[in-house]
Design a protein around this motif. Sequence first.
Motif, mmCIF file in Angstrom:
data_model
loop_
_atom_site.group_PDB
_atom_site.id
_atom_site.type_symbol
_atom_site.label_atom_id
_atom_site.label_comp_id
_atom_site.label_asym_id
_atom_site.label_seq_id
_atom_site.Cartn_x
_atom_site.Cartn_y
_atom_site.Cartn_z
ATOM 1 N N SER A 184 4.366 -8.807 -4.325
ATOM 2 C CA SER A 184 3.997 -7.584 -3.767
ATOM 3 C C SER A 184 2.221 -7.739 -3.397
ATOM 4 O O SER A 184 2.104 -7.171 -2.294
ATOM 5 C CB SER A 184 4.000 -6.274 -5.031
ATOM 6 N N ARG A 187 2.265 -9.466 -0.201
ATOM 7 C CA ARG A 187 2.632 -8.835 0.802
ATOM 8 C C ARG A 187 1.665 -7.802 1.470
ATOM 9 O O ARG A 187 1.381 -7.824 2.582
ATOM 10 C CB ARG A 187 4.352 -8.212 0.617
ATOM 11 N N LYS A 188 1.133 -7.034 0.408
ATOM 12 C CA LYS A 188 0.168 -6.229 0.855
ATOM 13 C C LYS A 188 -1.156 -6.778 1.313
ATOM 14 O O LYS A 188 -1.706 -6.178 2.289
ATOM 15 C CB LYS A 188 -0.540 -5.526 -0.706
ATOM 16 N N THR A 189 -1.615 -8.031 0.860
ATOM 17 C CA THR A 189 -2.746 -8.699 1.552
ATOM 18 C C THR A 189 -2.291 -9.078 2.981
ATOM 19 O O THR A 189 -3.091 -9.045 3.764
ATOM 20 C CB THR A 189 -2.906 -9.896 0.615
ATOM 21 N N MET A 191 -0.363 -7.692 4.824
ATOM 22 C CA MET A 191 -0.277 -6.311 5.809
ATOM 23 C C MET A 191 -1.726 -5.923 6.230
ATOM 24 O O MET A 191 -2.215 -5.632 7.109
ATOM 25 C CB MET A 191 0.521 -5.235 5.026
ATOM 26 N N ASP A 192 -2.574 -5.939 4.937
ATOM 27 C CA ASP A 192 -4.098 -5.719 5.130
ATOM 28 C C ASP A 192 -4.717 -6.550 6.205
ATOM 29 O O ASP A 192 -5.614 -6.003 6.974
ATOM 30 C CB ASP A 192 -4.620 -5.510 4.108
ATOM 31 N N GLN A 193 -4.299 -7.973 6.302
ATOM 32 C CA GLN A 193 -5.059 -8.801 7.212
ATOM 33 C C GLN A 193 -4.171 -8.804 8.450
ATOM 34 O O GLN A 193 -4.705 -9.918 9.183
ATOM 35 C CB GLN A 193 -5.120 -10.038 6.395
ATOM 36 N N ASN A 194 -3.147 -8.093 8.570
ATOM 37 C CA ASN A 194 -2.176 -8.260 9.745
ATOM 38 C C ASN A 194 -1.869 -9.777 9.973
ATOM 39 O O ASN A 194 -1.997 -10.374 11.080
ATOM 40 C CB ASN A 194 -3.079 -7.880 10.892
ATOM 41 N N ARG A 195 -1.452 -10.498 8.918
ATOM 42 C CA ARG A 195 -0.938 -11.868 8.880
ATOM 43 C C ARG A 195 0.370 -11.842 8.368
ATOM 44 O O ARG A 195 1.008 -11.039 7.650
ATOM 45 C CB ARG A 195 -2.014 -12.845 8.059
#
Length: 212
Positions: A184, A187-189, A191-195
């Motif tokens: 998780s 995945r959150k990282t 999404m936050d970095q748009n990667r």
Amino acid sequence: MPSARAVDVRSTRIDARGMDRDLRILVVEPDPERVLGIINALTDAGWSDVKALARISGLNRTVKEFVPDIVLIDLTNPDRDTLEHISDATESSKRPVALFVDHTDEDLTQAALNAGVSAYVVDGLKMERIKSVLETAIARFKVMRQMQSELDAAKQALEDRKTIDRAKGILMRQRDMSEDEAYSLLRKTAMDQNRKVIDVAQALVTAADLLS
């Protein structure tokens, strides 16, 4: 040697619909009279963008210069050197090759297929069969290319899974997390970095390797 008009080689002439009429064809044939016969047969079948090459030793260079969609080779008795030239020409270009021979054996047939030949026709080149043989070569080439693409994708997916598993393991050890929590966070990282998750996981694994 005869050659035909130039076309925009950036266009895709071998597509999912089958055989396009605008194929660029390279013919390897040492006999000038047979070259003319082959070119006439190809023209009758609807293909006029043809270049002839007399010596197989010039195949790799000519492929790079002419950029054909398909290579048609007519040889009486191909040998290992011939197949090596074919392999060199098809390795980087990934295009169908139709090879016509008068005689063969099981080992030579297998070697030809391993060299990247899409259609291996024994008993020589018959002018009336050119169209059907080229269609078969392109069809087989597309099937093999699709299979290779799927195999490459499966291998890459497996490597990505291993990398993500390593990244999860690092987070689980460093932050005392469960596997689900580690994923998780990845995945959150991402999404936050748009990667992508795999990119974040690879960066984490690389950093951990550098610090180990």
